[in-house]
Design a protein around this motif. Sequence first.
Motif, PDB file in Angstrom:
ATOM      1  N   UNK A 260     -12.678  35.132 -25.812  1.00  0.00           N
ATOM      2  CA  UNK A 260     -11.441  35.835 -26.120  1.00  0.00           C
ATOM      3  C   UNK A 260     -11.347  36.993 -25.139  1.00  0.00           C
ATOM      4  N   UNK A 261     -10.162  37.207 -24.587  1.00  0.00           N
ATOM      5  CA  UNK A 261      -9.956  38.324 -23.667  1.00  0.00           C
ATOM      6  C   UNK A 261      -8.947  39.292 -24.258  1.00  0.00           C
TER       7      UNK A 261
ATOM      8  N   UNK B 182      -6.198  49.041 -29.083  1.00  0.00           N
ATOM      9  CA  UNK B 182      -5.876  47.658 -28.775  1.00  0.00           C
ATOM     10  C   UNK B 182      -4.468  47.544 -28.198  1.00  0.00           C
ATOM     11  N   UNK B 183      -4.316  46.674 -27.193  1.00  0.00           N
ATOM     12  CA  UNK B 183      -3.010  46.412 -26.603  1.00  0.00           C
ATOM     13  C   UNK B 183      -2.622  44.938 -26.779  1.00  0.00           C
ATOM     14  N   UNK B 184      -3.511  44.034 -26.345  1.00  0.00           N
ATOM     15  CA  UNK B 184      -3.179  42.609 -26.379  1.00  0.00           C
ATOM     16  C   UNK B 184      -4.457  41.793 -26.363  1.00  0.00           C
ATOM     17  N   UNK B 185      -4.374  40.558 -26.819  1.00  0.00           N
ATOM     18  CA  UNK B 185      -5.512  39.655 -26.810  1.00  0.00           C
ATOM     19  C   UNK B 185      -5.034  38.237 -26.629  1.00  0.00           C
ATOM     20  N   UNK B 186      -5.947  37.367 -26.177  1.00  0.00           N
ATOM     21  CA  UNK B 186      -5.632  35.962 -26.027  1.00  0.00           C
ATOM     22  C   UNK B 186      -6.867  35.125 -26.321  1.00  0.00           C
ATOM     23  N   UNK B 187      -6.640  33.991 -26.909  1.00  0.00           N
ATOM     24  CA  UNK B 187      -7.729  33.082 -27.229  1.00  0.00           C
ATOM     25  C   UNK B 187      -8.304  32.446 -25.961  1.00  0.00           C
ATOM     26  N   UNK B 188      -9.459  31.810 -26.046  1.00  0.00           N
ATOM     27  CA  UNK B 188     -10.061  31.213 -24.837  1.00  0.00           C
ATOM     28  C   UNK B 188      -9.148  30.269 -24.075  1.00  0.00           C
ATOM     29  N   UNK B 189      -8.338  29.515 -24.771  1.00  0.00           N
ATOM     30  CA  UNK B 189      -7.438  28.581 -24.097  1.00  0.00           C
ATOM     31  C   UNK B 189      -6.176  29.255 -23.593  1.00  0.00           C
ATOM     32  N   UNK B 190      -5.905  30.445 -24.105  1.00  0.00           N
ATOM     33  CA  UNK B 190      -4.653  31.117 -23.778  1.00  0.00           C
ATOM     34  C   UNK B 190      -3.499  30.680 -24.660  1.00  0.00           C
ATOM     35  N   UNK B 191      -3.772  29.800 -25.603  1.00  0.00           N
ATOM     36  CA  UNK B 191      -2.699  29.243 -26.412  1.00  0.00           C
ATOM     37  C   UNK B 191      -2.161  30.175 -27.478  1.00  0.00           C
ATOM     38  N   UNK B 192      -2.953  31.154 -27.843  1.00  0.00           N
ATOM     39  CA  UNK B 192      -2.532  32.128 -28.856  1.00  0.00           C
ATOM     40  C   UNK B 192      -2.718  33.535 -28.306  1.00  0.00           C
ATOM     41  N   UNK B 193      -1.707  34.360 -28.524  1.00  0.00           N
ATOM     42  CA  UNK B 193      -1.770  35.744 -28.061  1.00  0.00           C
ATOM     43  C   UNK B 193      -1.367  36.679 -29.201  1.00  0.00           C
ATOM     44  N   UNK B 194      -1.786  37.922 -29.087  1.00  0.00           N
ATOM     45  CA  UNK B 194      -1.419  38.926 -30.067  1.00  0.00           C
ATOM     46  C   UNK B 194      -1.237  40.275 -29.396  1.00  0.00           C
ATOM     47  N   UNK B 195      -0.373  41.107 -29.988  1.00  0.00           N
ATOM     48  CA  UNK B 195      -0.014  42.366 -29.367  1.00  0.00           C
ATOM     49  C   UNK B 195       0.029  43.493 -30.382  1.00  0.00           C
ATOM     50  N   UNK B 196      -0.209  44.684 -29.887  1.00  0.00           N
ATOM     51  CA  UNK B 196       0.046  45.866 -30.689  1.00  0.00           C
ATOM     52  C   UNK B 196       1.550  46.009 -30.864  1.00  0.00           C
TER      53      UNK B 196
END
Length: 122
Positions: free
Chosen positions: A33-34, A47-61
């Motif tokens: 996870x990045x 926290x600002x943003x994150x993405x799963x290993x595949x990049x398929x799911x992201x999340x944001x503040x």
Amino acid sequence: QVQLVESGGGLVQAGDSLRVSCAASGRAFSSYVMGWFRQVPGKEREFVARTTPSGGTTGYADSVKGRFTISRDNTKNTVNLQMNSLKPEDTAVYYCAASTTYSRSTDSYAYWGQGTQVTVSS
């Protein structure tokens, strides 16, 4: 282990766009996870943003949702943060980080870059 190096920070005006990048070296980047975090002097890293290993799911503040986009390229071992409609309150040192869990908490991220300064003038 993974080593992370950010680049692309700078000084921009309010309303401008900027992309910061993070290059990773070491094993198994695509398994992590990045996340992107930011910090201003005297405040906790947030926290600002994150993405799963595949990049398929992201999340944001909430503060950046709709303005920032996180993306990754596992063939190049890079993760980017595209920042649009920048505001003075986005001024901070931006860090990329790697984790084995899909988390918003700094405690969950074991590997960190050195940071890159983003300054937004009004």
